[in-house]
Enzyme design. Sequence first.
Site, mmCIF file in Angstrom:
data_model
loop_
_atom_site.group_PDB
_atom_site.id
_atom_site.type_symbol
_atom_site.label_atom_id
_atom_site.label_comp_id
_atom_site.label_asym_id
_atom_site.label_seq_id
_atom_site.Cartn_x
_atom_site.Cartn_y
_atom_site.Cartn_z
ATOM 1 N N ARG A 107 -22.527 54.330 -23.756
ATOM 2 C CA ARG A 107 -23.882 54.084 -24.279
ATOM 3 C C ARG A 107 -23.693 53.221 -25.521
ATOM 4 O O ARG A 107 -23.016 53.622 -26.472
ATOM 5 C CB ARG A 107 -24.568 55.397 -24.639
ATOM 6 C CG ARG A 107 -25.816 55.184 -25.494
ATOM 7 C CD ARG A 107 -26.654 56.411 -25.660
ATOM 8 N NE ARG A 107 -27.360 56.696 -24.413
ATOM 9 C CZ ARG A 107 -28.372 57.547 -24.311
ATOM 10 N NH1 ARG A 107 -28.805 58.207 -25.377
ATOM 11 N NH2 ARG A 107 -28.967 57.758 -23.152
ATOM 12 N N HIS A 134 -31.372 51.053 -18.681
ATOM 13 C CA HIS A 134 -30.954 52.466 -18.600
ATOM 14 C C HIS A 134 -30.932 52.868 -17.120
ATOM 15 O O HIS A 134 -31.744 53.679 -16.666
ATOM 16 C CB HIS A 134 -31.935 53.331 -19.406
ATOM 17 C CG HIS A 134 -31.439 54.704 -19.705
ATOM 18 N ND1 HIS A 134 -30.165 55.154 -19.376
ATOM 19 C CD2 HIS A 134 -32.049 55.766 -20.331
ATOM 20 C CE1 HIS A 134 -30.029 56.407 -19.776
ATOM 21 N NE2 HIS A 134 -31.145 56.795 -20.351
ATOM 22 N N GLN A 137 -30.897 56.626 -15.680
ATOM 23 C CA GLN A 137 -32.174 57.311 -15.819
ATOM 24 C C GLN A 137 -33.085 57.022 -14.626
ATOM 25 O O GLN A 137 -33.698 57.934 -14.062
ATOM 26 C CB GLN A 137 -32.868 56.851 -17.121
ATOM 27 C CG GLN A 137 -34.206 57.486 -17.343
ATOM 28 C CD GLN A 137 -34.110 58.981 -17.596
ATOM 29 O OE1 GLN A 137 -33.388 59.401 -18.483
ATOM 30 N NE2 GLN A 137 -34.820 59.780 -16.822
ATOM 31 N N ASP A 225 -42.595 56.212 -22.397
ATOM 32 C CA ASP A 225 -41.348 56.368 -23.152
ATOM 33 C C ASP A 225 -41.704 56.249 -24.637
ATOM 34 O O ASP A 225 -42.814 55.828 -24.992
ATOM 35 C CB ASP A 225 -40.335 55.281 -22.726
ATOM 36 C CG ASP A 225 -38.945 55.482 -23.332
ATOM 37 O OD1 ASP A 225 -38.657 56.569 -23.868
ATOM 38 O OD2 ASP A 225 -38.132 54.528 -23.269
ATOM 39 N N CYS A 266 -38.525 59.802 -19.697
ATOM 40 C CA CYS A 266 -37.065 60.012 -19.695
ATOM 41 C C CYS A 266 -36.637 61.027 -20.735
ATOM 42 O O CYS A 266 -35.555 61.595 -20.621
ATOM 43 C CB CYS A 266 -36.350 58.683 -19.887
ATOM 44 S SG CYS A 266 -36.622 57.931 -21.505
ATOM 45 N N ARG A 294 -30.822 63.975 -13.756
ATOM 46 C CA ARG A 294 -29.781 63.114 -14.345
ATOM 47 C C ARG A 294 -28.407 63.600 -13.856
ATOM 48 O O ARG A 294 -27.529 62.809 -13.516
ATOM 49 C CB ARG A 294 -29.830 63.177 -15.878
ATOM 50 C CG ARG A 294 -31.059 62.537 -16.503
ATOM 51 C CD ARG A 294 -31.075 61.039 -16.322
ATOM 52 N NE ARG A 294 -29.889 60.401 -16.897
ATOM 53 C CZ ARG A 294 -29.724 60.083 -18.186
ATOM 54 N NH1 ARG A 294 -30.687 60.317 -19.044
ATOM 55 N NH2 ARG A 294 -28.622 59.492 -18.622
HETATM 56 N N1 CP Z 1 -33.090 60.182 -21.352
HETATM 57 C C1 CP Z 1 -31.948 60.102 -22.038
HETATM 58 O O1 CP Z 1 -31.100 59.244 -21.789
HETATM 59 O O2 CP Z 1 -31.791 61.071 -22.989
HETATM 60 P P1 CP Z 1 -30.661 61.146 -24.094
HETATM 61 O O3 CP Z 1 -30.913 60.041 -25.080
HETATM 62 O O4 CP Z 1 -30.818 62.513 -24.694
HETATM 63 O O5 CP Z 1 -29.328 60.975 -23.435
HETATM 64 N N1 NVA Z 2 -36.090 53.680 -24.876
HETATM 65 C C1 NVA Z 2 -35.361 54.786 -25.441
HETATM 66 C C2 NVA Z 2 -34.760 55.627 -24.360
HETATM 67 C C3 NVA Z 2 -34.011 56.828 -24.826
HETATM 68 C C4 NVA Z 2 -33.356 57.594 -23.708
HETATM 69 C C5 NVA Z 2 -34.303 54.278 -26.388
HETATM 70 O O1 NVA Z 2 -33.612 53.309 -26.058
HETATM 71 O O2 NVA Z 2 -34.179 54.831 -27.486
#
Ligand code: CP
Ligand code: NVA
Length: 308
Positions: A107, A134, A137, A225, A266, A294
């Site tokens: 990530r 992502h 997700q 989101d 998400c 997930r």
């Molecule tokens: N939805 C998601 O990716 O959550 P986290 O940021 O908690 O991993």
């Molecule tokens: N759009 C959000 C998703 C988190 C899972 C971010 O990137 O922070």
Amino acid sequence: MNHFLDIHTTDPTELRSIIDSAKTIKNARLGRPKAAPDDDLPLKDRMVALIFEKPSTRTRVSFDVGVRQMGGQTMVLSGKDMQLGHGETIADTARVLSRYVDMIMIRTFDEAVLEEMAQYASVPVINGLTDRSHPCQIMADILTYEEHRGPIKGKKVVWAGDGNNVCASFLHAAGRFGFDLTFTGPVQLDPEMEFVGQARKEGAEIIIERDPFKAVEGADLIVADTWVSMHDAQSAKERRHNMLRPYQVNQKLMEAAKPDALFMHCLPAHREEEVTSEVMDGPNSVIWDEAENRLHAQKAIMKWCVGS
Ligand code: CP
Ligand code: NVA
């Protein structure tokens, strides 16, 4: 060996096989304790590095649990504690990690980091979120939709709010899985036109509609989101909130969609901002199944990555 970098760069037949495999993997675990291993152990004796350059709850825990259920071991690494955060190149990091571990999930911020990692690693690399997408997700989201309502092909999905990284992966999926997507949000936060164009080229109907109530007419699924993503400047928070407030998913907006329209997010959610608690905790919300999925979707992705 396969990398799982993005939905729009993965073959549609392979994507479909991953979703089907996730359904099988999930069913095979019914009623089992969380720490009990699966019957099928495609990651037996394999070590998986989980690298986080941004915070995470779901991605961290679901990957960790998933690897262990499939017989492997994990190493959770924080980007800032690695030499990666102190000037070592991504390419060198990828080469070194490939000598120790059998798979890398990362990530990160810039998509170029993920791409360079994949280019130089000799083990599979998985995208655990970048500023631009992502994909894990949305694989979980498709699994969730299909569990509740059957095939997503031909359905109408509405994205309400910021045209961000998660929205981008929905656009990628619209093209690959054959559903239609309406984006409703302020013009300043439109999704990337490159992704809109690709989804349209692949046959999906992609509509941009500024009026949220018009947008949700006939919707099978409404998705929201956060209004401020991890890569967005905190200083932009107030401006973004002001622009996005008309796109809050509340009961009134849900009622303008099909009566059986599902709601997804998400997570993490900011209750009473992008979505009200009434909707999150309401009968059309499938957010907890979505979070659970997930785990199952990523197990199927990892299985595919190691060619099992
Ligand atoms: N939805 C998601 O990716 O959550 P986290 O940021 O908690 O991993
Ligand atoms: N759009 C959000 C998703 C988190 C899972 C971010 O990137 O922070």
